[in-house]
Scaffold this active site. Structure first.
Site, short mmCIF file in Angstrom:
data_model
loop_
_atom_site.label_atom_id
_atom_site.label_comp_id
_atom_site.label_asym_id
_atom_site.label_seq_id
_atom_site.Cartn_x
_atom_site.Cartn_y
_atom_site.Cartn_z
N PHE A 1 21.89 8.39 -54.37
CA PHE A 1 22.29 8.51 -54.55
C PHE A 1 24.36 9.21 -54.07
CE2 PHE A 1 24.91 8.47 -58.92
CZ PHE A 1 25.60 7.31 -59.23
N ARG B 1 17.73 -3.66 -61.22
CA ARG B 1 16.42 -3.02 -62.09
C ARG B 1 16.73 -2.97 -63.48
NH1 ARG B 1 19.61 2.38 -60.82
NH2 ARG B 1 21.08 2.00 -61.97
N ASP C 1 17.68 17.23 -58.11
CA ASP C 1 18.03 15.77 -59.06
C ASP C 1 16.53 14.96 -59.74
OD1 ASP C 1 19.74 13.84 -60.07
OD2 ASP C 1 20.99 14.09 -58.75
N TYR D 1 22.50 11.32 -70.23
CA TYR D 1 22.48 10.24 -70.88
C TYR D 1 21.93 8.47 -70.16
CZ TYR D 1 25.54 9.82 -66.18
OH TYR D 1 25.26 10.16 -65.34
N LYS D 2 20.91 9.16 -69.35
CA LYS D 2 19.73 7.74 -69.13
C LYS D 2 18.71 8.42 -69.99
CE LYS D 2 21.66 8.13 -64.86
NZ LYS D 2 22.46 8.65 -63.29
C1 LIG Z 1 22.92 8.99 -62.87
C2 LIG Z 1 22.88 9.86 -61.32
C3 LIG Z 1 24.18 11.08 -60.93
C4 LIG Z 1 25.35 11.00 -62.12
O1 LIG Z 1 26.53 12.09 -61.74
P1 LIG Z 1 27.65 12.43 -63.30
O2 LIG Z 1 28.16 13.89 -62.21
O3 LIG Z 1 27.03 12.64 -64.36
O4 LIG Z 1 28.34 11.12 -62.66
C5 LIG Z 1 23.96 11.99 -60.13
N1 LIG Z 1 22.96 11.88 -59.46
C6 LIG Z 1 22.24 10.91 -59.61
C7 LIG Z 1 20.66 10.61 -58.73
C8 LIG Z 1 21.71 9.88 -60.43
O5 LIG Z 1 21.03 9.26 -60.52
#
Ligand SMILES: *Cc1c(COP(=O)(O)O)cnc(C)c1O
Length: 456
Positions: free
Chosen positions: A160, A417, A242, A267-268
């Site tokens: 990501f 997805r 992560d 939040y996921k």
């Molecule tokens: C959702 C996600 C994020 C989100 O980062 P925020 O700081 O909350 O915007 C970061 N890394 C990964 C791999 C994600 O899936």
């Protein structure tokens, strides 16, 4: 569905995975695809987690996007409302007198989260956003490397993007050129990363830290955290992860396998609400390292309000908090975690594996000949909570799905997805969604979306 009565394809049979994976062996089973909707209903009838669905408000008929933003539950709403009530009734006294005191939210939520990541309570704290937590932990551990250690960070080319942005920026701030110090493990197939390639890259480059996702956001591949951590440690390399796409749907054992540090968002699959405060883990052997992003919220809490100009960090993971905890973005996590614990992370994983297996079997049987293929590892041991469906018209199909109250998301270039989150998605929902996709393709309903998109 389609009236077709052929069973799963050979490809699915090759997967033969249901029988050699512990979690699936307990609750998973060969799915009876020929029995159609009746079978899905039977699965729902015998699902021990079925009632949790009633605790969620689902804005659309088929909510398959909980890996991006989980829906609100009665429990999350109640714990948020409680914080609002405390604000109204106690005003500033809420910091110390509310239950639990807002002042200690980061630590108390860390205690609640610790079992989900397999860590001691003092190794986990809630604070900041995921991106900020990557900044502070990568910065911290680059600083912590010895003067003779290589300072490179190893990531992969399917990550990501925010993870790379943060790491590049931390390297630059230390005078380290990201072009030389950020090393990418390359995917062989554009979907997954081989563990073997991660390990080879540790030897091929000057690596001080390996930082990988637990689950890739696009394909849903679940990494082997233990093997990567072990290989890193054998080479004197630190291992961080992560967990954004696995926390709340895949159990973790971070302390048990000796991971150095980790980050995740709430939040996921944790369903704590849009922009909810994130979390982090630091193995206790690293307590006392200087946080790269110091702030008063990471100060030793007993003396924080003495307001000394010298920073005395907390002697545990709390040190990596930065500023005041956003109370209303943290409060829903209390209720959300209560639900997760009530269901039990092992039971959640078991249903998740079974739902994604069912989805894959249905796609093989009914969508493969409509041009849809599976972009997610078929072995459940290598799969997180969502499934990537690949189709050349993925973008327009996902738009058509949204207009049929099926919420999925599109990830370029060709991935839809689908996340059947186990706390609120039914087997019959999975069945329906596959049927709706089949209809959209058969009737070429996605064609309607072309003009609109050509304009933008
Ligand atoms: C959702 C996600 C994020 C989100 O980062 P925020 O700081 O909350 O915007 C970061 N890394 C990964 C791999 C994600 O899936």
């Amino acid at each position: 569905m389609t009236g077709r009565d052929d069973g799963p394809t050979t490809e699915a049979d090759d997967g033969g995975h249901d029988h050699n994976f512990d979690t699936a062996a307990d609750g998973g089973h060969e799915h009876d695809i020929e029995a159609g909707r009746e079978y899905a209903r039977e699965c729902d009838d015998s699902d021990p987690l079925a009632d949790f669905r009633n605790r969620f408000a689902l804005p659309d008929a088929y909510y398959m996007d909980g890996n991006s933003l989980g829906p609100v539950s009665d429990a999350a709403e109640a714990s948020l409302q409680q914080a609002v009530d405390q604000w109204r009734e106690q005003g500033i006294r809420g910091w110390t007198e509310s239950d639990p005191p807002w002042f200690w939210y980061g630590e108390r939520l860390g205690d609640e989260l610790a079992p989900l990541v397999g860590a001691d309570p003092d190794e986990v704290v809630v604070g900041n956003s995921t991106t900020i937590n990557i900044h502070t932990l990568i910065g911290t551990f680059v600083d912590a490397l010895g003067p003779d250690d290589p300072q490179g960070v190893l990531v992969n080319d399917l990550d990501f993007p925010t993870d790379h942005y943060a790491i590049q920026s931390q390297l630059r701030q230390r005078g380290l050129d990201p072009d030389e110090h950020l090393h990418l493990v390359e995917s062989r197939d554009g979907r997954t990363i081989e563990t073997e390639d991660v390990i080879d890259a540790m030897d091929a480059h000057d690596v001080g830290i390996v930082f990988m996702p637990s689950v890739l956001y696009r394909s849903g591949q679940l990494f082997d955290l233990e093997t990567i951590t072990e290989a890193a440690h054998e080479r004197g390399i630190l291992a961080g992860f992560d967990l954004a796409h696995s926390i709340g749907v895949v159990p973790h054992d971070l302390s048990g396998i000796s991971v150095d540090f980790a980050v995740w968002c709430s939040y996921k699959y944790l369903n704590a609400g849009p922009g909810a405060v994130a979390g982090l883990y630091v193995n206790e052997r690293h307590f006392g390292e200087d946080p790269a992003l110091a702030g008063w919220w990471g100060h030793d809490k007993e003396t924080q309000f003495e307001l000394n100009l010298d920073f005395t960090p907390a002697d545990d993971a709390g040190a990596w908090q930065v500023g005041t905890v956003p109370v209303f973005s943290a409060a829903p996590l209390f209720g959300a975690l209560e639900l997760t614990h009530d269901a039990g992370i092992e039971a959640i994983r078991e249903k998740s594996v079974d739902l994604t297996s069912y989805l894959i079997d249905l796609v093989d049987a009914h969508l493969a000949d409509r041009g849809v293929s599976i972009g997610t590892p078929r072995d459940p041991a290598h799969r997180g909570g969502h499934v990537a469906l690949e189709h050349p018209e993925a973008r327009r199909i996902s738009e058509a799905l949204r207009d049929h109250e099926v919420i999925v998301d599109f990830r370029p270039p060709n991935v839809i997805r689908v996340a059947p989150a186990p706390l609120y998605v039914r087997y019959e929902d999975v069945y329906d969604v596959v049927e709706i996709i089949a209809d959209i393709i058969d009737e070429e309903r996605y064609e309607a979306y072309e003009a609109e998109n050509e304009v933008t």
